[in-house]
Structures are given as C-alpha cells and as structure tokens.
Scaffold this active site. Sequence first.
Site, PDB file in Angstrom:
ATOM      1  N   TYR A  99      11.247 -23.714  21.788  1.00  0.00           N
ATOM      2  CA  TYR A  99       9.780 -23.603  21.881  1.00  0.00           C
ATOM      3  C   TYR A  99       9.143 -24.635  20.961  1.00  0.00           C
ATOM      4  O   TYR A  99       9.622 -24.854  19.835  1.00  0.00           O
ATOM      5  CB  TYR A  99       9.323 -22.205  21.420  1.00  0.00           C
ATOM      6  CG  TYR A  99       9.703 -21.106  22.378  1.00  0.00           C
ATOM      7  CD1 TYR A  99       8.852 -20.750  23.422  1.00  0.00           C
ATOM      8  CD2 TYR A  99      10.917 -20.448  22.262  1.00  0.00           C
ATOM      9  CE1 TYR A  99       9.212 -19.747  24.323  1.00  0.00           C
ATOM     10  CE2 TYR A  99      11.284 -19.453  23.157  1.00  0.00           C
ATOM     11  CZ  TYR A  99      10.426 -19.100  24.182  1.00  0.00           C
ATOM     12  OH  TYR A  99      10.779 -18.118  25.066  1.00  0.00           O
ATOM     13  N   SER A 100       8.041 -25.235  21.424  1.00  0.00           N
ATOM     14  CA  SER A 100       7.323 -26.201  20.584  1.00  0.00           C
ATOM     15  C   SER A 100       6.676 -25.494  19.406  1.00  0.00           C
ATOM     16  O   SER A 100       6.091 -24.414  19.567  1.00  0.00           O
ATOM     17  CB  SER A 100       6.196 -26.878  21.374  1.00  0.00           C
ATOM     18  OG  SER A 100       6.720 -27.672  22.373  1.00  0.00           O
ATOM     19  N   CYS A 133       1.648 -32.371  27.818  1.00  0.00           N
ATOM     20  CA  CYS A 133       2.562 -31.273  27.501  1.00  0.00           C
ATOM     21  C   CYS A 133       2.204 -30.045  28.333  1.00  0.00           C
ATOM     22  O   CYS A 133       1.038 -29.652  28.399  1.00  0.00           O
ATOM     23  CB  CYS A 133       2.477 -30.930  26.010  1.00  0.00           C
ATOM     24  SG  CYS A 133       3.750 -29.775  25.492  1.00  0.00           S
ATOM     25  N   GLU A 137       6.115 -34.131  27.635  1.00  0.00           N
ATOM     26  CA  GLU A 137       6.993 -32.980  27.408  1.00  0.00           C
ATOM     27  C   GLU A 137       6.570 -31.922  28.435  1.00  0.00           C
ATOM     28  O   GLU A 137       5.619 -31.173  28.205  1.00  0.00           O
ATOM     29  CB  GLU A 137       6.781 -32.459  25.978  1.00  0.00           C
ATOM     30  CG  GLU A 137       7.765 -31.390  25.610  1.00  0.00           C
ATOM     31  CD  GLU A 137       8.631 -31.796  24.426  1.00  0.00           C
ATOM     32  OE1 GLU A 137       9.090 -32.962  24.396  1.00  0.00           O
ATOM     33  OE2 GLU A 137       8.808 -30.961  23.540  1.00  0.00           O
ATOM     34  N   TYR A 162       7.812 -29.054  31.689  1.00  0.00           N
ATOM     35  CA  TYR A 162       8.897 -28.224  32.220  1.00  0.00           C
ATOM     36  C   TYR A 162       8.484 -27.617  33.546  1.00  0.00           C
ATOM     37  O   TYR A 162       7.319 -27.341  33.748  1.00  0.00           O
ATOM     38  CB  TYR A 162       9.222 -27.091  31.241  1.00  0.00           C
ATOM     39  CG  TYR A 162       9.651 -27.607  29.897  1.00  0.00           C
ATOM     40  CD1 TYR A 162      10.955 -28.033  29.691  1.00  0.00           C
ATOM     41  CD2 TYR A 162       8.731 -27.709  28.854  1.00  0.00           C
ATOM     42  CE1 TYR A 162      11.338 -28.541  28.454  1.00  0.00           C
ATOM     43  CE2 TYR A 162       9.108 -28.206  27.627  1.00  0.00           C
ATOM     44  CZ  TYR A 162      10.416 -28.615  27.431  1.00  0.00           C
ATOM     45  OH  TYR A 162      10.786 -29.110  26.215  1.00  0.00           O
TER      46      TYR A 162
END
Length: 298
Positions: free
Chosen positions: A76-77, A257, A296, A298
Amino acid sequence: MLQTIPINLFRISNPMLGDVVENRRLTAETRGNLNDVRHLVFRYKDNLPYLPGQSIGILPPGLNAKNGKAHQPRLYSIASATGGDHRDHQTVSLCVVRHFWENPATGEKGIPGVASNYLCDLKPGDRVKITGPTGKHFLLPEEFKNKSLVFVATGTGIAPYRGMLRDMFDAGYAGKVWLVFGVQHGDCTLYDDEFENWARRHSNFTYIKAVSREEKNPIPQEVPTRNDRMYVQVRLFERRRQLKELLSEPDSVVYMCGLKGMEAGIFPILDKIGAETGTQGSFVAKLKAEQRLRVEVY
Ligand code: NAP
C-alpha cells in the site's frame, strides 16, 4: 528531507511491528461497505525512514486458502509525509479501500479481499506486521522547490500526494502544483478538508475535483467517458491551455496514481499537447524517458 532512498529495511522474515493508533473512515457512513475507505495510522518503535510515494507491505495473519502458506505482503502507498503522520518519525499511515472480489469462475460476488478487510477492521491497539519501504520511482523530483507538478489521482490513488504535498509546503514550495482528483461521490472525497485548507493557504496550489457520479462530462465528443461520467481526464482537457503552459517548462512533472483505466484517457491528451508544442513522436514516451511522467496504477 532524506538524501538516500530507504529500501526493504524490513522483510517477511523480520517484519516491523506497528500498533494501530487510528482507524478513521474517510467516506460518508451512509455509503456502507461499498465506499468504505479508511485512514490507518500505525505507531512503531523501530527506525523506519520513508519517503511519500513509497509503499509498505502489510502481512495479513492466517494462511492462504489456496496453498496453505502464509499470506504474501500486500503493498500500500504511504499516505503520510516524511516526518510521520503525527510528525513524530514514529508513525506511518495508509489509505485503504475495503475491497470485494467477484470470482469469474463461479460468478460468486462480494468475496471480501483478505488484506483490505483485515486492515479496515483493525482496532486501536491491534498489532500489524509491516515490510518495506519499497519504491524508488514514484517520488518527488530532487530539487522540487520551484518545479511545476501535476498530480492526478483516482480514489485511493490519492495516498502518496497527501504526504508529498505536506512535505512540499513544509519545505516552502514555490512552484505551481495541481491536484486533479477523481472520486465517485462528493462525500467520498478523501482528505478533502486537508486539500481545501492547503488551497486556501497556498495560491500556487490548484485543487480540482472530478465527481464521476454527480457531475456530467460536458465534452463527451472530445473526451469520451463511461456513461458520460466526469473523469479526471475531462478536467485536464478543460484546462489544456494552462496544462500546455505548465508542461512547456522543461522540468515540470506529471504524476498519475490510481486506476489503470485512466491511462487510456490521459495519454491522448498529453500526446495532443505534445503535438501542439512541436514534439516529434509521442509526448508520453518523451515525458517518460525524461522521468517527467511517473505512473503508479493498478
Ligand atoms: P474508485 O473509487 O473505484 O474510482 C475512483 C474514481 O475513478 C471514480 O470516480 C471512478 O469513476 C473513476 N474512474 C473509473 N474508471 C476510470 C477511468 N477509466 N478513467 C478515469 N477515471 C476513472 O477507486 P478505488 O476503489 O479507490 O481504486 C483506486 C485504485 O488505486 C485501485 O486500483 C488501487 O489498487 C490503486 N492504488 C491504491 C493505492 C493505495 O495505497 N491504496 C496506491 C496506488 C494505487 P466511476 O467508478 O464512477 O466510473
């Protein structure tokens, strides 16, 4: 500010222990489990230097039902600034959405994601196992003080920018920074009060929201979106003149992101801007090669 990038100080074999000191819901309670996003703060005794934009791993307890082995860490960021969530160098925070899966083989819906549900259900005093930090790419540029930066986030992809902005304003940031933030509902705008507060105090900070399920995309011909929803790429297209000006600065940087789907919406806009400024070939490729586009998703 740290001079070197700390990497993998804690691993699966020697995780760091963190105690939960906060688990705060960031979205309206009335949204139920569907938009349940949490701000989690862990306090630790070890030395864990990190930079916003890096991630930590969380080791969920129990065994993986598929192979009977311990769960792998979930990354996790980090949502806190360099000095810690409580500015004490002993805390780190995450922004976590409660996730549910659909099994494509059986069609079963609503299967709770192991790590996100574990995290969202944690109580103050609970102890977690942490690995990391990891990540060398999604960081603020060196000497960021006067550089123009464009931060684009969808949903929990907002996490790294919270820490970055705090570090920037603490350091007397004097460039121009945009935060373009996409969420489904206005009452699910994560950390909205913090960003609004910074926008009031710093005239060089432009905070732009795209509320997909409450605002309509007024330019679906130019920027098509699912069901004509308001997405971050629409906001960027609406401001393409200012964006072009900003990206004409040779050391400006764009960050993205969150959801992978936003690439397909944003890259054509960047390429169009590149073409208008006389770039040969893909502007996206040029920006990436110059480390001026950091992604970044997903
Ligand atoms: P979400 O609530 O599902 O979506 C956020 C917003 O993005 C919504 O307004 C959504 O609109 C919009 N959106 C959907 N498709 C889009 C597209 N193709 N282009 C532009 N906007 C689009 O987001 P989430 O559940 O928080 O998920 C965020 C993602 O960030 C996850 O994939 C997560 O893995 C990733 N991420 C998380 C972290 C972290 O530390 N937590 C860090 C980095 C990345 P509609 O739903 O209304 O269509």
